[in-house]
Write an enzyme that holds these catalytic residues in place. Structure first.
Site, PDB file in Angstrom:
ATOM      1  N   ASP A   1      37.757 -13.652  21.451  1.00 19.09           N
ATOM      2  CA  ASP A   1      37.629 -15.015  20.975  1.00 19.09           C
ATOM      3  C   ASP A   1      37.432 -14.925  19.451  1.00 19.09           C
ATOM      4  O   ASP A   1      36.999 -13.894  18.961  1.00 19.09           O
ATOM      5  CB  ASP A   1      36.377 -15.604  21.652  1.00 19.09           C
TER       6      ASP A   1
ATOM      7  N   LYS B   1      39.667 -41.848   6.036  1.00 17.15           N
ATOM      8  CA  LYS B   1      39.636 -40.401   5.774  1.00 17.15           C
ATOM      9  C   LYS B   1      38.917 -40.075   4.462  1.00 17.15           C
ATOM     10  O   LYS B   1      39.310 -39.171   3.745  1.00 17.15           O
ATOM     11  CB  LYS B   1      41.052 -39.815   5.763  1.00 17.15           C
TER      12      LYS B   1
ATOM     13  N   ASP C   1      32.318 -16.756  24.115  1.00 19.45           N
ATOM     14  CA  ASP C   1      30.964 -17.317  24.120  1.00 19.45           C
ATOM     15  C   ASP C   1      30.894 -18.701  24.739  1.00 19.45           C
ATOM     16  O   ASP C   1      29.832 -19.176  25.074  1.00 19.45           O
ATOM     17  CB  ASP C   1      30.380 -17.351  22.692  1.00 19.45           C
TER      18      ASP C   1
ATOM     19  N   ASP D   1      35.528 -19.804  28.067  1.00 17.74           N
ATOM     20  CA  ASP D   1      35.900 -18.396  28.219  1.00 17.74           C
ATOM     21  C   ASP D   1      35.536 -17.838  29.586  1.00 17.74           C
ATOM     22  O   ASP D   1      35.948 -16.739  29.932  1.00 17.74           O
ATOM     23  CB  ASP D   1      35.181 -17.547  27.145  1.00 17.74           C
TER      24      ASP D   1
END
Length: 1022
Positions: free
Chosen positions: A375, A486, A716, A720
């Site tokens: 990852d 934005k 983590d 996963d």
């Protein structure tokens, strides 16, 4: 998964009457369903269509009666716990699995032999009874030990349950109600605010500044904006869906529940993780292979001698006793305990190096790893956004992103930098949490989003206290960031008397900020923003964006005092101040930087041929930039896109095989067939998968396993967990890891550092080498233990070595030396070797058996027999007299047996001589095992090269000698174990053989080193 009627539950059970095949097919179909991408279309529906589909009034919500009906139909909004293995089953697996089974069979055969003897003799010898009891005890003790070691493992669903929010705010019958989250149903109208956990999958109907933290689900470290807008075809990326169990960080939102419980995206991941079939560990496959070899040898020898003893005229009952005796003698009783202790010691050693091993066998698996799927966020990177670059004065400046601030610094004397720092500090809502004055700035906790925290820390480091700066420039008005504008804007009182009284500061998306500016500050002076400067801005923006960094633009404006006098009421709703024609100051770009040790760690994985693949939920550009930063894509290696850009040709004209590196987008991965994925994995050495979903991580792991790779996965997040569970070894992060990922993993990195994996690989490879040495040492003494029995049958001589003495070797003198080999240092740089090929490189192979049994074992047996014949000759029985004497020797009623010199021996006297022979044979084995232990220290190096630095091994040599002397000379041993004191000279009979073994093996290894790949290596290198 969109559900009008709501019945597409993903349960992984099947009814029994369909038969096992049906059940298996259904389970496979269910698994395939779960592995498919999330199939939602609710994000594409308009609010009217949503109302029609779920019958929800978007102001009054469901009626209570309708909600009760749906609850009765769909069940509670909770995750179904998977079928768990009862603790007693786990315990039985430890007691009866693998090697233990061999010892149990041995024990049963011993009891059987004792039973036969007890039935056919008046006073049977108790040897077999003792042996059976000891074997049973060994299995039970080691079984309990292993069970205790692994009892702390695999509680996957419990931690998923911890993720479920306790309460939810719903609107039913037009009233707001706070109900238990389990009672939320599809179609409910739910409200969430900052700090809440999302109670189910929601389609957002309205939102005010709502941001959610999806990191546990998608791996994106930035909080994601949520609004009613349909912004992406992919349900995981669109803005108008909020997912069950993610956290709302700020703002408020109202939405319609579209899925509950197991049907939510998180529920699917949970079901997927808990229902994956977990493969066996490489070491358990190796041990099974070893058991097959040992059992094969034992049964072959046993049956051969059973037939031979019948031919030699023994009664069949005696022949059965021999058969059982030979099979049991082949079982290395001490080996089960040795392997368990070796693995435990390595696990303890790894824990000191921040690798916590949950499953003992995983220790070795990491050493066999050939592919690591890692990852990105938090594993390869520091998991904290950090300012990496600034662009001001028409120049890119590099900031310091190292963990300990040991990197570069830039020129801070420019007036433009002072203006930029002021905007970054003021137009920023992040604040340090209280009472952290003695904590280093980079380590301080911050309230605020990741980008603002990065700016806050950067300015605090470069310019001193941001709080002081904010106190001097009091905030009067603010327009918070929103996805339409934005930008974020604030107006402050200006303490600097040389400038106007009010300062407007603004930050946001660079192109939006630039559009609002008409001037730009260069070296502290404002100048018109011409096309040349716009091009310079564009180039800088593209360059920083191409590094995978998140770029923000900054501008300010001094509000003229004549229009905006002190006390002016600024209105942020009906804007009454200028937001155009501002002065552009510069850009700042942020990235979650790589950890310092990762580049070196990836290099260390590369040199022994371990492939490192990055699998992340982040953007491809960011992923590629980090991959280059940590060496996953090495310098000079290009992707298809790089080649196309260099040659200035369309991407489809580039041959994919020309590109060593490859960045695959989750969107493309979704449409790949398994064959196409295999092709990518096979032909590219450096691969990055970006924007992947949890299901895709799992598919990538399975793809690597199809290539025959042993796969380690690091991760983590909750996302996963399926991949962690499916991998040969799952590695979770101890600090940042979610509970779920820790439960699904086999190993936890306590410091979250990828570099610790390299340590783990090294330890895993070392334990495999050392287990080989330990097994070679243990098996060698099997031959001197079996041959006395065989000669006893064939040559009809008095028994040279008894059962009790065999146990004293296997469970006494050999134990500490065998375990001490686990402490042996690596022979060479084991991190330069290619990963072990599980198909060809076995823990126990024919060459190891040939060395242990055929060569060293035979020399040891000769040493034992030499001592045996010396003692009998000294007592008057020359070797020629011994042949065929067994029947009379063992007959209790013969009390006048003559030796070679005509002396007569009673039964009692004969037995004392026989037991003295047993003791001396035992002592001889101990002495030749000295040499065996020393030669087993190394498989290729010379002992002189390897040295005798292993203190535990030296202790083992003294310990086995002391134990042998104790058993021989301790008063009372003649009664307890039938062991008798030896004359000092008898100890020396085996010394020449011990020296011979040492010299023989040194010579063998010398030839092996001189002629690599020669005949000696092919035949004897284990």
């Amino acid at each position: 998964m969109g559900r009008g009627t709501g019945h597409d539950q993903y349960e992984l059970a099947a009814t029994s009457e369909g038969g096992r095949k049906k059940k298996r097919d259904k389970k496979k179909k269910d698994m395939d369903d779960l592995k498919k991408e999330v199939d939602l279309d609710d994000h594409k529906l308009t609010l009217d269509e949503l109302h029609r589909k779920y019958g929800t009034d978007l102001t009054r919500g469901l009626t209570s009666s309708r909600a009760a009906e749906i609850l009765a139909r769909d069940g509670p909004n909770a995750l179904t716990p998977p079928p768990t293995t009862p603790e007693w089953v786990k315990f039985c697996r430890q007691l009866f699995g693998g090697f233990s089974m061999l010892l149990w069979i041995g024990a049963i055969l011993c009891f059987l032999a004792y039973g036969i003897q007890a039935a056919s003799e008046d006073e049977p010898a108790n040897d077999n009874l003792y042996l059976g009891v000891v074997l049973s005890a060994v299995v039970i003790i080691t079984g309990c030990f292993s069970y205790y070691q692994e009892a702390k493992s695999s509680r996957i669903m419990d931690s998923f349950k911890n993720l479920v929010p306790q309460q939810a705010l719903v609107i039913r019958d037009g009233e707001k109600k706070c109900i238990n989250a389990e009672e939320v149903v599809a179609g409910d109208l739910v409200e969430v605010k900052g700090g809440d956990r999302i109670p189910a999958d929601l389609r957002v109907a309205s939102a005010q500044g709502c941001k959610v933290d999806n990191s546990s689900l998608t791996g994106e470290s930035e909080p994601q904006t949520r609004s009613p807008d349909f912004s992406n075809e992919n349900p995981l990326e669109t803005r108008n869906i909020a997912f069950f169990s993610t956290n709302c960080v700020e703002g408020t939102a109202r939405g319609v529940v579209i899925n509950t419980g197991d049907r939510t995206v998180m529920g699917r991941i949970a079901t997927l993780a808990s229902s994956l079939e977990v493969g066996r560990t490489p070491i358990s496959i190796e041990i099974e292979h070893f058991i097959h070899i040992i059992t094969g040898v034992a049964v072959f020898l046993g049956v051969s001698f059973f037939i031979l003893s019948l031919i030699l005229g023994y009664a069949w009952l005696e022949a059965v006793i021999f058969l059982i005796g030979i099979i049991v003698a082949n079982v290395p009783e001490g080996l089960l305990a040795t392997v368990t202790v070796c693995l435990t010691l390595t696990a303890k050693r790894m824990a000191k190096k921040n690798c916590l091993v949950k499953n003992l066998e995983a220790v070795e698996t990491l050493g066999s790893t050939s592919t690591i799927c890692s990852d990105k966020t938090g594993t390869l990177t520091q998991n904290r956004m950090t300012v990496a670059h600034m662009w001001f004065d028409n120049q890119i400046h590099e900031a310091d992103t190292t963990e300990n601030q040991s990197g570069t610094s830039f020129d801070r004397s420019s007036a433009t930098w002072a203006a930029l720092a002021r905007i970054a500090g003021l137009c920023n809502r992040a604040v340090f949490l209280a009472e952290q004055s003695n904590v280093p700035i980079l380590k301080r906790d911050v309230a605020g989003d990741a980008s603002e925290s990065a700016l806050l820390k950067c300015i605090e480091l470069c310019c001193g206290s941001v709080n002081d700066m904010r106190d001097k420039h009091v905030k009067i008005a603010e327009i918070p960031f929103n996805s339409t504008n934005k930008y974020q804007l604030s107006i402050h009182k200006n303490a600097n008397s040389e400038e106007s009284k009010h300062l407007l500061v603004m930050k946001g998306a660079p192109e939006r900020i630039l559009d609002r500016c008409s001037t730009i500050m260069i070296h502290g002076k404002e100048q018109p923003l011409d096309d040349e400067m716009k091009d310079a801005f564009q180039n800088a923006y593209v360059e920083l964006g191409g590094l995978g960094e998140r770029v923000l633009g900054f501008c300010h404006y001094f509000l003229p005092d004549d229009q905006f006098a002190e006390g002016f009421q600024f209105d942020t709703e009906e804007v009454n101040f200028p937001t155009e024609n501002l002065c552009f100051i510069g850009l700042m770009s942020m990235i979650d930087p790589p950890r310092a040790a990762v580049l070196d760690a990836v290099g260390k994985c590369r040199s022994p041929g371990i492939k490192v693949i990055m699998v992340t939920g982040d953007h491809p550009i960011t992923a590629k930039a980090i991959a280059k930063g940590v060496g996953i894509i090495s310098e000079g290696n290009e992707t298809v896109e790089d080649i196309a850009a260099r040659l200035n040709i369309p991407i489809n004209e580039v041959n994919p095989r020309d590109a060593k590196a490859c960045v695959v987008h989750g969107g493309e991965l979704k449409d790949l067939t398994p064959e196409q994925l295999d092709d990518i994995l096979k032909h590219h050495t450096e691969i990055v998968f970006a924007r992947t979903s949890p299901q895709q991580k799992l598919i990538i792991v399975e793809g690597c396993q199809r290539q025959g790779a042993i796969v380690a996965v690091t991760g983590d997040g909750v996302n996963d967990s399926p991949a962690l569970k499916k991998a040969d070894i799952g590695v979770a992060m101890g600090i940042a890891g979610s509970d779920v990922s820790k439960q699904a993993a086999d190993m936890i990195l306590l410091d979250d550092n990828f570099a610790s994996i390299v340590t783990g690989v090294e330890e895993g490879r070392l334990i495999f080498d050392n287990l080989k040495k330990s097994i070679a040492y243990t098996l060698t003494s099997n031959i001197p233990e079996i041959t006395p029995f065989l000669l006893f049958i064939i040559a009809n001589i008095p028994l040279p070595l008894g059962t009790v003495t065999i146990l004293c070797i296997d469970l006494g003198t050999d134990m500490v030396p065998a375990i001490s080999l686990a402490y042996e240092a690596a022979e060479s740089d084991i991190m330069k070797r290619q990963p072990r090929n599980p198909r060809t490189d076995k823990l126990v192979n024919e060459r190891l058996i040939s060395i242990a049994y055929g060569q060293i074992g035979m020399m040891q047996a000769t040493a034992g027999f030499f001592t045996y014949f010396v003692i009998l000759a000294e007592n008057g029985f020359l070797p020629s007299t011994l042949l065929g004497i067994r029947v009379k020797w063992d007959d209790k009623y013969v009390n006048d047996l003559e030796d070679s010199y005509g002396q007569q021996w009673t039964y009692e006297q004969r037995k004392i001589v026989e037991y003295t022979c047993h003791t001396s044979f035992f002592a001889s084995i101990v002495i030749v095992q000295w040499a065996d232990l020393i030669i087993c220290k190394t498989r290729r190096n010379s002992i002189i090269q390897q040295g005798m630095k292993n203190k535990i091994l030296i202790f083992g040599l003294f310990e086995e000698t002391a134990l042998a002397a104790f058993l021989s000379y301790c008063p009372g041993m003649d009664v307890a174990l039938r062991m008798y004191p030896l004359k000092p000279s008898w100890w020396f009979c085996a010394f020449p053989y011990s020296l011979l073994i040492f010299l023989y093996d040194e010579a063998r290894r010398f030839i092996l080193r001189r002629n690599p790949d020669g005949w000696v290596e092919r035949e004897t290198y284990y």
